[in-house]
Scaffold this active site. Structure first.
Site, PDB file in Angstrom:
ATOM      1  N   ASP A   1      33.337  26.479  46.746  1.00  0.00           N
ATOM      2  CA  ASP A   1      34.552  26.409  45.918  1.00  0.00           C
ATOM      3  C   ASP A   1      35.794  26.536  46.791  1.00  0.00           C
ATOM      4  O   ASP A   1      36.785  25.841  46.573  1.00  0.00           O
ATOM      5  CB  ASP A   1      34.551  27.514  44.853  1.00  0.00           C
ATOM      6  CG  ASP A   1      35.878  27.512  44.097  1.00  0.00           C
ATOM      7  OD1 ASP A   1      36.169  26.467  43.477  1.00  0.00           O
ATOM      8  OD2 ASP A   1      36.622  28.492  44.160  1.00  0.00           O
TER       9      ASP A   1
ATOM     10  N   LYS B   1      32.238  31.280  40.982  1.00  0.00           N
ATOM     11  CA  LYS B   1      32.649  32.575  41.535  1.00  0.00           C
ATOM     12  C   LYS B   1      32.193  33.718  40.632  1.00  0.00           C
ATOM     13  O   LYS B   1      31.771  34.766  41.109  1.00  0.00           O
ATOM     14  CB  LYS B   1      34.181  32.605  41.693  1.00  0.00           C
ATOM     15  CG  LYS B   1      34.648  31.726  42.849  1.00  0.00           C
ATOM     16  CD  LYS B   1      36.154  31.652  42.960  1.00  0.00           C
ATOM     17  CE  LYS B   1      36.777  30.847  41.849  1.00  0.00           C
ATOM     18  NZ  LYS B   1      38.032  30.187  42.138  1.00  0.00           N
TER      19      LYS B   1
ATOM     20  N   SER C   1      34.467  25.606  39.310  1.00  0.00           N
ATOM     21  CA  SER C   1      35.146  26.451  40.296  1.00  0.00           C
ATOM     22  C   SER C   1      35.140  27.910  39.832  1.00  0.00           C
ATOM     23  O   SER C   1      34.716  28.819  40.551  1.00  0.00           O
ATOM     24  CB  SER C   1      36.575  25.929  40.470  1.00  0.00           C
ATOM     25  OG  SER C   1      37.410  26.879  41.066  1.00  0.00           O
TER      26      SER C   1
ATOM     27  N   ARG D   1      41.077  19.906  46.477  1.00  0.00           N
ATOM     28  CA  ARG D   1      41.642  19.514  45.164  1.00  0.00           C
ATOM     29  C   ARG D   1      43.140  19.755  45.125  1.00  0.00           C
ATOM     30  O   ARG D   1      43.891  18.973  44.551  1.00  0.00           O
ATOM     31  CB  ARG D   1      40.958  20.328  44.060  1.00  0.00           C
ATOM     32  CG  ARG D   1      39.537  19.893  43.789  1.00  0.00           C
ATOM     33  CD  ARG D   1      38.816  20.923  42.940  1.00  0.00           C
ATOM     34  NE  ARG D   1      39.458  21.143  41.675  1.00  0.00           N
ATOM     35  CZ  ARG D   1      39.425  22.303  41.000  1.00  0.00           C
ATOM     36  NH1 ARG D   1      38.770  23.340  41.490  1.00  0.00           N
ATOM     37  NH2 ARG D   1      40.027  22.422  39.846  1.00  0.00           N
TER      38      ARG D   1
ATOM     39  N   HIS E   1      38.344  36.800  34.014  1.00  0.00           N
ATOM     40  CA  HIS E   1      39.001  35.794  34.849  1.00  0.00           C
ATOM     41  C   HIS E   1      40.065  35.080  34.034  1.00  0.00           C
ATOM     42  O   HIS E   1      39.836  34.695  32.895  1.00  0.00           O
ATOM     43  CB  HIS E   1      37.977  34.762  35.352  1.00  0.00           C
ATOM     44  CG  HIS E   1      38.555  33.852  36.393  1.00  0.00           C
ATOM     45  ND1 HIS E   1      38.475  34.139  37.734  1.00  0.00           N
ATOM     46  CD2 HIS E   1      39.244  32.710  36.286  1.00  0.00           C
ATOM     47  CE1 HIS E   1      39.099  33.188  38.413  1.00  0.00           C
ATOM     48  NE2 HIS E   1      39.576  32.299  37.557  1.00  0.00           N
TER      49      HIS E   1
HETATM   50  N1  URA Z   1      41.240  28.951  39.025  1.00  0.00           N
HETATM   51  C1  URA Z   1      40.150  28.722  39.795  1.00  0.00           C
HETATM   52  O1  URA Z   1      39.553  29.641  40.331  1.00  0.00           O
HETATM   53  N2  URA Z   1      39.734  27.447  39.924  1.00  0.00           N
HETATM   54  C2  URA Z   1      40.340  26.411  39.345  1.00  0.00           C
HETATM   55  O2  URA Z   1      39.893  25.302  39.503  1.00  0.00           O
HETATM   56  C3  URA Z   1      41.493  26.671  38.559  1.00  0.00           C
HETATM   57  C4  URA Z   1      41.918  27.959  38.410  1.00  0.00           C
END
Ligand code: URA
Length: 440
Positions: free
Chosen positions: A161, A187, A183, A168, A82
């Site tokens: 999220d 995931k 966040s 947000r 990620h």
């Molecule tokens: N990427 C994400 O998935 N969440 C965040 O809060 C920032 C970047």
């Protein structure tokens, strides 16, 4: 329990309990807690922060708000990756097939572009026919057959999220370590891989602008991953300057293929090799050094590129465009931005360059906007490069002729030409493992 009391508690910097965090997230997902109360809570968290136990509980609760994917139908160790988001960051398209060609398994769910940052799913959809929505069985079968499948996030992956992120985004509460960490990791935990490699971007184009904050974010996420039983490593990589030369969807696919064919830009190749090596290390293929050699080998022998083509075909895409870039649809309008003086590029604001790509049509202005896959920028000069008056700094591509003027103005603002050549910045600043930070 009342949300009002929880907001009051956090406003005073007090610690929320497990039950309070669960009450707040469950209530918000069910629509029992309204956006205005959750907005106040997000702002209180932004100012007062959360301790490690609160962040872990928040992450777990968000992960469990939807499907927890079981990848056991895929043989072997699965590794996910990620990025915290960047400009010109196309590394997933490169590292996923490298890892698969070396025997790792990558069952990856990726996101779309967000604000000034691009998203892997949008880039993959620039490949004609490529399907980013597969049902569970086809997803697993593709990974078992090709070693890799990259698809879009399913609707029910960490829905808490999804809802919180949208809030947000409009309440200026994105750039908070507890909120970003929960966040991303919610995931990743829900997506089910055994190991996780995090690419934490730092600099002007990243959500975390300083190295210290980026390291803190990386440590927080590594602790969450390891605490949940997933081997997790983070690299802190530069996002002060866009990665590679291409920004935009089909442009980035082409540049990624250049790397897989062994003639990509040096910075993008180097960051991709380090990311891939760490993913291979996580699945137990050897030391990071041995893994890097393996990654270099599958680029040199063409197997990483062929692995990517096999995945594309398995997901309905036309791999002819990857072999012959002329087959990609071309933007009808283009313009060069010329240097107004001699000198060196002393500043390149990656966020502003990203916004320029959005103006050209490569990203979304609103949630509903559609993407122009052919739009984007091809940089000719990057941070530290020498330029001569009249030379092209960048070529802009778009389907909207009227966007060119505004994009040129923005690009000029993003880039500063000065007299002295600036010192080179590292591409990878640090590596974070459980209880260990190595700075380079
Ligand atoms: N990427 C994400 O998935 N969440 C965040 O809060 C920032 C970047």
């Amino acid at each position: 329990m009342r949300m009002y009391d929880l907001i009051m508690k956090k406003k005073h910097g007090e610690v929320l309990t497990e039950q309070e965090i669960q009450f707040m997230i469950d209530g918000y997902v069910k629509g029992e807690i309204p956006d205005y109360q959750m907005s106040a809570m997000l702002m209180a968290i932004w100012f007062k922060g959360m301790n490690d136990l609160e962040i872990t509980e928040l992450t777990k609760t968000m992960a469990k708000s939807g499907d927890m994917i079981d990848l056991s139908a895929i043989s072997g160790k699965k590794v996910d990756k990620h990025s915290t988001g960047g400009v010109g960051d196309k590394t997933t398209l490169i590292v996923a097939p490298i890892v698969a060609a070396c025997g790792g398994k990558v069952a990856k769910m990726s996101g779309r572009g967000l604000g000034h940052t691009g998203g892997t799913v949008d880039k993959l959809e620039a490949i004609p026919g490529y399907r980013t929505v597969l049902d569970r069985k086809e997803f697993f079968d593709t990974v078992n057959k090709c070693g890799v499948s990259v698809i879009g996030q399913s609707g029910n992956l960490a829905p808490a999220d999804k809802k919180l992120y949208a809030l947000r985004d409009v309440t200026a509460t994105v750039d908070s370590i507890p909120l970003i960490a929960s966040s991303i990791m919610s995931k990743k935990l829900a997506a089910g891989s055994d190991c996780i490699l995090l690419d934490v971007k730092t600099g002007s184009g990243a959500f975390m602008k300083t190295l210290d904050d980026s390291i803190k974010l990386a440590q927080t996420m590594v602790a969450i991953g390891e605490g949940a039983g997933r081997r997790t490593v983070a690299l802190i990589t530069d996002m002060d300057t866009p990665l590679g030369f291409g920004i935009g969807n089909s442009i980035e696919v082409m540049e990624s293929m250049d790397v897989l064919k062994g003639h990509g830009p040096a910075d993008l190749t180097e960051v991709s090799l380090q990311l891939a090596a760490n993913m291979l290390y996580l699945v137990g293929k050897g030391t990071p050094e041995e893994c890097r050699e393996m990654a270099e080998k599958v680029i040199a022998d063409g197997s990483a590129f062929e692995t990517f083509c096999t995945m594309v075909k398995a997901q309905g895409g036309d791999d002819a465009v990857l072999r012959d870039y002329d087959k990609f649809a071309k933007a009808p309008y283009k313009a060069d931005v010329l240097a107004e003086r001699d000198g060196y590029i002393v500043k390149m604001n990656a966020e502003e360059v990203g916004v320029t790509s959005v103006v050209l049509g490569a990203g979304r202005e609103t949630k509903e906007s559609s993407i122009d896959f052919s739009a984007g920028l091809m940089l000719h000069k990057k941070y530290g490069d020498k330029v001569k008056k009249g030379e092209s700094l960048v070529t802009l591509y778009t389907s909207r002729e009227d966007a060119l003027k505004e994009a040129e103005r923005m690009y000029r603002e993003a880039v500063i030409i000065g007299d002295e050549q600036p010192a080179k910045e590292p591409l990878v600043y640090a590596r974070v493992e459980k209880d260990k930070v190595e700075k380079y």
